[in-house]
Design a protein around this motif. Structure first.
Motif, PDB file in Angstrom:
ATOM      1  N   GLY A   1     123.396 -55.839  46.559  1.00  0.00           N
ATOM      2  CA  GLY A   1     124.692 -55.636  47.186  1.00  0.00           C
ATOM      3  C   GLY A   1     125.168 -54.205  47.178  1.00  0.00           C
ATOM      4  N   ASP A   2     124.681 -53.397  46.243  1.00  0.00           N
ATOM      5  CA  ASP A   2     125.130 -52.007  46.185  1.00  0.00           C
ATOM      6  C   ASP A   2     124.599 -51.173  47.344  1.00  0.00           C
ATOM      7  OD1 ASP A   2     122.502 -51.839  45.395  1.00  0.00           O
ATOM      8  OD2 ASP A   2     122.889 -50.710  43.553  1.00  0.00           O
ATOM      9  N   GLU A   3     123.638 -51.736  48.085  1.00  0.00           N
ATOM     10  CA  GLU A   3     123.091 -51.052  49.249  1.00  0.00           C
ATOM     11  C   GLU A   3     123.699 -51.546  50.561  1.00  0.00           C
ATOM     12  OE1 GLU A   3     118.822 -51.545  49.156  1.00  0.00           O
ATOM     13  OE2 GLU A   3     118.819 -51.557  46.971  1.00  0.00           O
ATOM     14  N   ALA A   4     124.584 -52.547  50.471  1.00  0.00           N
ATOM     15  CA  ALA A   4     125.055 -53.232  51.678  1.00  0.00           C
ATOM     16  C   ALA A   4     125.864 -52.328  52.602  1.00  0.00           C
ATOM     17  CB  ALA A   4     125.873 -54.463  51.294  1.00  0.00           C
TER      18      ALA A   4
ATOM     19  N   VAL B   1     129.819 -61.255  46.670  1.00  0.00           N
ATOM     20  CA  VAL B   1     131.283 -61.225  46.793  1.00  0.00           C
ATOM     21  C   VAL B   1     131.770 -59.780  46.865  1.00  0.00           C
ATOM     22  CG1 VAL B   1     133.478 -61.851  45.733  1.00  0.00           C
ATOM     23  CG2 VAL B   1     131.510 -63.402  45.561  1.00  0.00           C
ATOM     24  N   GLU B   2     131.359 -58.983  45.899  1.00  0.00           N
ATOM     25  CA  GLU B   2     131.782 -57.586  45.865  1.00  0.00           C
ATOM     26  C   GLU B   2     131.232 -56.815  47.061  1.00  0.00           C
ATOM     27  OE1 GLU B   2     133.569 -54.069  44.921  1.00  0.00           O
ATOM     28  OE2 GLU B   2     133.996 -56.104  44.227  1.00  0.00           O
ATOM     29  N   ALA B   3     129.990 -57.106  47.434  1.00  0.00           N
ATOM     30  CA  ALA B   3     129.401 -56.437  48.596  1.00  0.00           C
ATOM     31  C   ALA B   3     130.183 -56.769  49.866  1.00  0.00           C
ATOM     32  CB  ALA B   3     127.939 -56.847  48.752  1.00  0.00           C
TER      33      ALA B   3
ATOM     34  N   MET C   1     123.293 -61.603  43.069  1.00  0.00           N
ATOM     35  CA  MET C   1     122.323 -60.509  42.943  1.00  0.00           C
ATOM     36  C   MET C   1     122.594 -59.763  41.646  1.00  0.00           C
ATOM     37  SD  MET C   1     122.061 -59.194  46.920  1.00  0.00           S
ATOM     38  CE  MET C   1     123.822 -59.331  47.266  1.00  0.00           C
ATOM     39  N   PRO C   2     121.581 -59.090  41.086  1.00  0.00           N
ATOM     40  CA  PRO C   2     121.694 -58.573  39.718  1.00  0.00           C
ATOM     41  C   PRO C   2     122.698 -57.447  39.490  1.00  0.00           C
ATOM     42  CG  PRO C   2     119.626 -57.898  40.738  1.00  0.00           C
ATOM     43  CD  PRO C   2     120.236 -58.918  41.632  1.00  0.00           C
ATOM     44  N   ARG C   3     122.830 -56.518  40.433  1.00  0.00           N
ATOM     45  CA  ARG C   3     123.736 -55.390  40.201  1.00  0.00           C
ATOM     46  C   ARG C   3     125.103 -55.620  40.841  1.00  0.00           C
ATOM     47  NH1 ARG C   3     118.799 -52.955  41.159  1.00  0.00           N
ATOM     48  NH2 ARG C   3     119.319 -52.430  43.307  1.00  0.00           N
ATOM     49  N   VAL C   4     125.128 -55.743  42.153  1.00  0.00           N
ATOM     50  CA  VAL C   4     126.383 -56.016  42.873  1.00  0.00           C
ATOM     51  C   VAL C   4     126.203 -57.318  43.633  1.00  0.00           C
ATOM     52  CG1 VAL C   4     127.953 -55.233  44.678  1.00  0.00           C
ATOM     53  CG2 VAL C   4     126.972 -53.575  43.072  1.00  0.00           C
ATOM     54  N   ASP C   5     127.009 -58.323  43.313  1.00  0.00           N
ATOM     55  CA  ASP C   5     126.831 -59.632  43.945  1.00  0.00           C
ATOM     56  C   ASP C   5     127.383 -59.640  45.374  1.00  0.00           C
ATOM     57  OD1 ASP C   5     129.630 -60.113  43.868  1.00  0.00           O
ATOM     58  OD2 ASP C   5     129.484 -61.102  41.916  1.00  0.00           O
TER      59      ASP C   5
END
Length: 215
Positions: free
Chosen positions: A37-40, A64-66, A58-62
């Motif tokens: 998600g941090d790449e979204a 929802v946050e993405a 997902m392991p770093r940024v799920d």
């Protein structure tokens, strides 16, 4: 018109399988992928998709946050987000809808249903995994504390009726039949309702109806 699809999932084999299914359709195109998600946001900025298929866990940024970041960054120009989840009553999937996702489907959904879901959210209609719709939106009703305000009061009686029918999940065609209107007229009414209530799409309209005790 070709629907541009981006994939965000931490499992590369799953992404590859989804990409094959999507690429098999003449009206769909996979334009980019990301593994977390941090790449979204960067992915959306780079490839400009119409729909993002987003894993909710997902392991770093799920997811929802993405989803929240995508909506915050792109606003009205943000792509539709369709969340993928393993469980039909996943709490995170409900959180993603609240964050602005256009719905969610199960990862083991049949290919033809996945393809239909992509097309549906691209058109601005909500998609929620079969059997989960009421449970997901009841969550918003349980915490409903908001009275309808000035925005709702600006709706005409016809618009309020169409809002309720749309929130109940009726399609434009079904609303048109029930209200003795043309589909084009219903589409215009729905667009005006979304504008007056400052809502992004029909999913947010359903959430609004539950949060304000209209359903």
């Amino acid at each position: 018109m070709t629907i541009r699809v981006a994939l965000v999932d931490d499992q590369s084999l799953f992404r590859a399988g989804i990409a094959m299914v999507v690429a098999s359709q003449d009206d769909l195109e996979v334009v980019g992928e990301a593994g977390d998600g941090d790449e979204a946001v960067a992915l959306v900025e780079d490839v400009g998709p119409d729909v993002v298929l987003m894993d909710v866990r997902m392991p770093r940024v799920d997811g929802v946050e993405a989803t929240r970041r995508i909506l915050a960054r792109f606003g009205a120009d943000a792509p539709k987000v369709l969340v993928l989840t393993t469980f039909d009553l996943d709490e995170l999937a409900a959180d993603a809808i609240e964050a602005g996702a256009s719905g969610f489907i199960l990862k083991d959904t049949r290919p033809e249903l996945l393809l239909a879901a992509i097309r549906t959210v691209a058109e601005g209609t909500q998609v929620v995994a079969a059997g989960a719709t009421r449970a997901v939106f009841e969550r918003f009703r349980r915490r409903a504390t908001n009275a309808t305000g000035a925005d709702y009061e600006r709706l005409t009686p016809r618009e309020r009726e169409i809002l309720l029918r749309a929130a109940q999940g009726l399609s434009n065609a079904e609303i048109a039949a029930a209200e003795f209107l043309s589909e084009a007229t219903v589409k215009t009414h729905v667009s005006r309702i979304l504008t007056k209530l400052a809502l992004r799409d029909r999913v947010q309209l359903v959430v609004y109806a539950y949060e304000h005790g209209l359903l």
